[in-house]
Design an enzyme around this catalytic site. Structure first.
Site, PDB file in Angstrom:
ATOM      1  N   HIS A   1       0.830  -1.130   0.432  1.00 13.93           N
ATOM      2  CA  HIS A   1       0.038  -0.058  -0.096  1.00 13.93           C
ATOM      3  C   HIS A   1       0.629   1.304   0.219  1.00 13.93           C
ATOM      4  O   HIS A   1       1.793   0.982   1.122  1.00 13.93           O
ATOM      5  CB  HIS A   1      -1.120  -0.296   1.190  1.00 13.93           C
ATOM      6  CG  HIS A   1      -2.072  -0.713   1.470  1.00 13.93           C
ATOM      7  ND1 HIS A   1      -3.556  -1.288   0.676  1.00 13.93           N
ATOM      8  CD2 HIS A   1      -1.469  -2.563   1.931  1.00 13.93           C
ATOM      9  CE1 HIS A   1      -3.816  -2.406   1.278  1.00 13.93           C
ATOM     10  NE2 HIS A   1      -2.856  -4.043   0.987  1.00 13.93           N
TER      11      HIS A   1
ATOM     12  N   GLU B   1      -8.090 -12.325   5.391  1.00 12.81           N
ATOM     13  CA  GLU B   1      -7.039 -12.224   6.104  1.00 12.81           C
ATOM     14  C   GLU B   1      -8.226 -12.035   7.367  1.00 12.81           C
ATOM     15  O   GLU B   1      -7.754 -12.461   8.099  1.00 12.81           O
ATOM     16  CB  GLU B   1      -7.279 -10.578   6.204  1.00 12.81           C
ATOM     17  CG  GLU B   1      -5.489  -9.220   6.646  1.00 12.81           C
ATOM     18  CD  GLU B   1      -5.924  -8.381   5.870  1.00 12.81           C
ATOM     19  OE1 GLU B   1      -6.286  -8.004   5.714  1.00 12.81           O
ATOM     20  OE2 GLU B   1      -4.694  -8.138   6.914  1.00 12.81           O
TER      21      GLU B   1
HETATM   22  N1  HPA Z   1      -5.110  -4.048   4.542  1.00 13.44           N
HETATM   23  C1  HPA Z   1      -6.565  -3.422   4.012  1.00 13.44           C
HETATM   24  N2  HPA Z   1      -6.640  -2.797   3.638  1.00 13.44           N
HETATM   25  C2  HPA Z   1      -5.563  -1.959   3.902  1.00 13.44           C
HETATM   26  C3  HPA Z   1      -3.979  -2.018   3.941  1.00 13.44           C
HETATM   27  C4  HPA Z   1      -4.003  -3.481   5.296  1.00 13.44           C
HETATM   28  O1  HPA Z   1      -3.166  -3.878   4.811  1.00 13.44           O
HETATM   29  N3  HPA Z   1      -3.471  -0.716   4.208  1.00 13.44           N
HETATM   30  C5  HPA Z   1      -4.301  -0.021   3.770  1.00 13.44           C
HETATM   31  N4  HPA Z   1      -5.385  -0.388   3.741  1.00 13.44           N
HETATM   32 ZN    ZN Z   2      -3.179  -4.767   1.777  1.00 18.85          ZN
END
Ligand code: HPA
Ligand code: ZN
Length: 328
Positions: free
Chosen positions: A14, A195
């Protein structure tokens, strides 16, 4: 050469999440924004859990206000990546943060990011490509604006479309319109799933959005039939082991399912997600995997070759990356 010195391909990063805390502090100082609350006493980013992480992330991002700021960010990110021997990287860019979803503002941000990326490539040889990313908790309408930005700038540099944000909000299928628009513009697709969502979120990603890669996806391990399906359909997982441990999915790297997924024939790759937030970098990820699973140079070369084949770039760029991997 240690495994940490190997050339690396990183598919899941990101852009704002890779911002060094010093850069964010400097920008906050210049813009007179008080961000003291997001840092720990040692200067690193502080957060309690995933949802709090997302709000700290957005607070840090709030000082990135102009295309020039994004140029500075890009330079800092690629310096870090090059220092970790990353030779090819794909980064998630959100028009929500870069121009508020407006196409002409987005073009200006993109121009500044690409200019900085070209300078970094000339200097370090590192290749960067962009994946336009909608933010799940901003909802399907904002995602359509992001998809329009993506479609308008799709090409040899913006090569993909994806979704991050809070997996607890809504369903993957709520974003089908945005993903269809991106696919029709020729973009390759990925989304965060598996996740914080369980195996069903991975199924939804495959069936409702037709993605070819999945961000994380590791909780597929809880469903043997799904693991077989991922292997059969050759869907690539963008696995971020250090991130998963810091956010509490697994107690340590040895308990992480990456080895089991790999043994089951699933295409796995390794990335950092938001490295300074999770106290990691690509060297550290390799060292942790070596220590936990005894992976050697051959294992990492296979990992990087898988990543190069799953990269969203054009074939000439892929051939260049593969050649660098082969010559090491
Ligand atoms: N996961 C999900 N969304 C996000 C992340 C992440 O690690 N970083 C920034 N947006
Ligand atoms: Zn991510």
């Amino acid at each position: 050469m240690t495994v940490a010195d190997l050339p690396k391909v990183e598919l899941h990063l990101h852009h704002e999440g890779a911002a060094p805390p010093d850069l964010i502090r400097q920008l906050a100082f210049e813009k007179k924004v008080d961000l003291a609350g997001i840092f720990r006493p040692d200067g690193s980013y502080g957060f309690r859990d995933f949802v709090h992480f997302l709000s700290v992330y957005e607070a840090a991002t709030s000082v990135l206000k102009t295309p020039e700021d994004y140029g500075r960010l890009t330079t800092a990110v690629l310096e870090q990546s090059a220092a970790n021997n990353v030779i090819y990287c794909e980064t998630f860019l959100s028009p929500d943060f870069c121009g508020g979803g407006d196409v002409s503002a987005w073009r200006e941000y993109l121009h500044a990011i690409r200019e900085a990326a070209e300078a970094a490539e000339a200097r370090y040889g590192i290749i960067l490509r962009g994946i336009v990313t909608c933010v799940r908790h901003f909802g399907p309408e904002a995602a359509k604006s992001s998809a329009l930005c993506a479609a308008e700038t799709a090409g040899d540099w913006i090569t993909g479309f994806g979704m991050g944000g809070d997996e607890g909000k809504g369903h993957q299928g709520d974003f089908a319109y945005a993903f269809d628009m991106a696919r029709e513009a020729g973009l390759k697709l990925t989304t965060h799933a598996g996740e914080f969502g369980g195996p069903d979120s991975v199924r939804e990603a495959i069936n409702d959005l037709n993605v070819v890669r999945i961000g994380h996806g590791v909780r597929a391990i809880e469903d043997a039939a799904l693991v077989r399906e991922l292997a059969d359909r050759q869907i690539t997982l963008e696995v971020c082991p250090g991130s998963n441990v810091v956010l509490g999915l697994y107690p340590n790297i040895a308990a992480h399912p990456i080895q089991t997924l790999r043994d089951a024939g699933v295409k796995v790759t390794v990335s950092t997600d938001d490295p300074p937030f999770f106290g990691t970098n690509m060297r550290r990820e390799y060292e942790m995997l070596e220590a936990a699973f005894g992976w050697q140079a051959d294992d990492f070369t296979q990992l990087n070759t898988t990543a190069a084949h799953a990269a969203f770039c054009d074939e000439d760029t892929r051939a260049r990356v593969l050649k660098t991997l082969e010559s090491t």
